[in-house]
Design a protein around this motif. Structure first.
Motif, PDB file in Angstrom:
ATOM      1  N   ARG A  93       0.844  -1.211   0.000  1.00 47.64           N
ATOM      2  CA  ARG A  93       0.000   0.000   0.000  1.00 47.64           C
ATOM      3  C   ARG A  93       0.878   1.260   0.000  1.00 47.64           C
ATOM      4  NH1 ARG A  93      -3.497  -3.424   2.920  1.00 47.64           N
ATOM      5  NH2 ARG A  93      -2.516  -3.029   4.908  1.00 47.64           N
ATOM      6  N   ILE A  94       1.939   1.242   0.788  1.00 48.32           N
ATOM      7  CA  ILE A  94       2.848   2.385   0.840  1.00 48.32           C
ATOM      8  C   ILE A  94       3.499   2.598  -0.522  1.00 48.32           C
ATOM      9  CG2 ILE A  94       5.067   3.166   1.791  1.00 48.32           C
ATOM     10  CD1 ILE A  94       4.145   1.939   4.489  1.00 48.32           C
ATOM     11  N   LYS A  95       3.963   1.536  -1.144  1.00 49.91           N
ATOM     12  CA  LYS A  95       4.603   1.645  -2.463  1.00 49.91           C
ATOM     13  C   LYS A  95       3.642   2.300  -3.464  1.00 49.91           C
ATOM     14  CE  LYS A  95       6.923  -1.184  -6.013  1.00 49.91           C
ATOM     15  NZ  LYS A  95       6.357  -0.708  -7.229  1.00 49.91           N
ATOM     16  N   ALA A  96       2.398   1.829  -3.515  1.00 52.91           N
ATOM     17  CA  ALA A  96       1.414   2.377  -4.451  1.00 52.91           C
ATOM     18  C   ALA A  96       1.129   3.849  -4.151  1.00 52.91           C
ATOM     19  CB  ALA A  96       0.137   1.555  -4.402  1.00 52.91           C
ATOM     20  N   ALA A  97       0.986   4.178  -2.878  1.00 57.36           N
ATOM     21  CA  ALA A  97       0.684   5.563  -2.494  1.00 57.36           C
ATOM     22  C   ALA A  97       1.835   6.493  -2.856  1.00 57.36           C
ATOM     23  CB  ALA A  97       0.388   5.648  -0.994  1.00 57.36           C
ATOM     24  N   VAL A  98       3.056   6.069  -2.596  1.00 54.65           N
ATOM     25  CA  VAL A  98       4.224   6.908  -2.900  1.00 54.65           C
ATOM     26  C   VAL A  98       4.388   7.051  -4.411  1.00 54.65           C
ATOM     27  CG1 VAL A  98       6.737   7.079  -2.706  1.00 54.65           C
ATOM     28  CG2 VAL A  98       5.381   6.440  -0.708  1.00 54.65           C
ATOM     29  N   GLU A  99       4.228   5.970  -5.140  1.00 46.57           N
ATOM     30  CA  GLU A  99       4.369   6.037  -6.594  1.00 46.57           C
ATOM     31  C   GLU A  99       3.331   6.992  -7.225  1.00 46.57           C
ATOM     32  OE1 GLU A  99       6.490   1.857  -7.816  1.00 46.57           O
ATOM     33  OE2 GLU A  99       4.305   1.885  -7.717  1.00 46.57           O
ATOM     34  N   SER A 100       2.166   7.063  -6.626  1.00 47.61           N
ATOM     35  CA  SER A 100       1.146   7.967  -7.172  1.00 47.61           C
ATOM     36  C   SER A 100       1.491   9.434  -6.904  1.00 47.61           C
ATOM     37  CB  SER A 100      -0.230   7.647  -6.584  1.00 47.61           C
ATOM     38  OG  SER A 100      -0.322   8.054  -5.237  1.00 47.61           O
ATOM     39  N   ARG A 101       2.402   9.695  -5.975  1.00 47.73           N
ATOM     40  CA  ARG A 101       2.790  11.066  -5.620  1.00 47.73           C
ATOM     41  C   ARG A 101       4.211  11.439  -6.015  1.00 47.73           C
ATOM     42  NH1 ARG A 101       0.097  13.497  -1.099  1.00 47.73           N
ATOM     43  NH2 ARG A 101       1.374  15.260  -1.759  1.00 47.73           N
ATOM     44  N   MET A 102       4.978  10.482  -6.545  1.00 49.06           N
ATOM     45  CA  MET A 102       6.375  10.763  -6.900  1.00 49.06           C
ATOM     46  C   MET A 102       6.484  11.940  -7.840  1.00 49.06           C
ATOM     47  SD  MET A 102       8.308   7.054  -7.254  1.00 49.06           S
ATOM     48  CE  MET A 102       7.986   7.017  -8.961  1.00 49.06           C
ATOM     49  N   GLY A 103       7.469  12.762  -7.595  1.00 50.29           N
ATOM     50  CA  GLY A 103       7.729  13.917  -8.452  1.00 50.29           C
ATOM     51  C   GLY A 103       6.855  15.113  -8.153  1.00 50.29           C
ATOM     52  N   GLN A 104       5.902  14.978  -7.242  1.00 51.12           N
ATOM     53  CA  GLN A 104       5.034  16.083  -6.877  1.00 51.12           C
ATOM     54  C   GLN A 104       5.627  16.856  -5.699  1.00 51.12           C
ATOM     55  OE1 GLN A 104       1.085  14.709  -6.070  1.00 51.12           O
ATOM     56  NE2 GLN A 104       0.931  13.557  -7.969  1.00 51.12           N
ATOM     57  N   ALA A 105       5.393  18.133  -5.705  1.00 43.85           N
ATOM     58  CA  ALA A 105       5.876  18.969  -4.594  1.00 43.85           C
ATOM     59  C   ALA A 105       4.999  18.820  -3.385  1.00 43.85           C
ATOM     60  CB  ALA A 105       5.915  20.419  -5.027  1.00 43.85           C
TER      61      ALA A 105
END
Length: 105
Positions: A93-105
């Motif tokens: 769940r953490i991996k999916a959540a972080v990947e959906s926000r990667m590169g965002q400020a």
């Protein structure tokens, strides 16, 4: 959004500000690190087996990673949390959540 995973020597919390890793055991006990989403280039999840724990590694932009393959290698990496079998679902769940926000400020 908030996720939390307690690993064998550290714990990770993900909130709206980024990824927070805190060492809970060993010589680095008490050390904390925050990686903002904008600075994360990739997330590596290694599933645990019956005999060996898994790990969740957050690779920052420009990270010259050394290709972790085992939890023993991962344990010494400040961007990695090693966890037991019961932590895999939360790690995914953490991996999916972080990947959906990667590169965002």
């Amino acid at each position: 959004m908030e996720y939390h995973l307690t690993g064998t020597t550290s714990e990770v919390t993900v909130d709206d500000r980024g990824v927070h890793i805190r060492r809970t055991k060993g010589p680095m006990k008490g050390a904390e690190k925050t990686i903002p989403f904008a600075q994360i280039a990739s997330v590596v999840l290694k599933e645990p087996s019956i005999l060996v724990g898994g790990f969740l590694q957050f690779q920052p932009v420009g990270y010259a990673g050394h290709g972790l393959h085992t939890p023993a290698q991962a344990a010494g990496d400040e961007n990695t949390v090693v966890f037991a079998k019961k932590g895999y679902d939360e790690a995914a769940r953490i991996k999916a959540a972080v990947e959906s926000r990667m590169g965002q400020a």
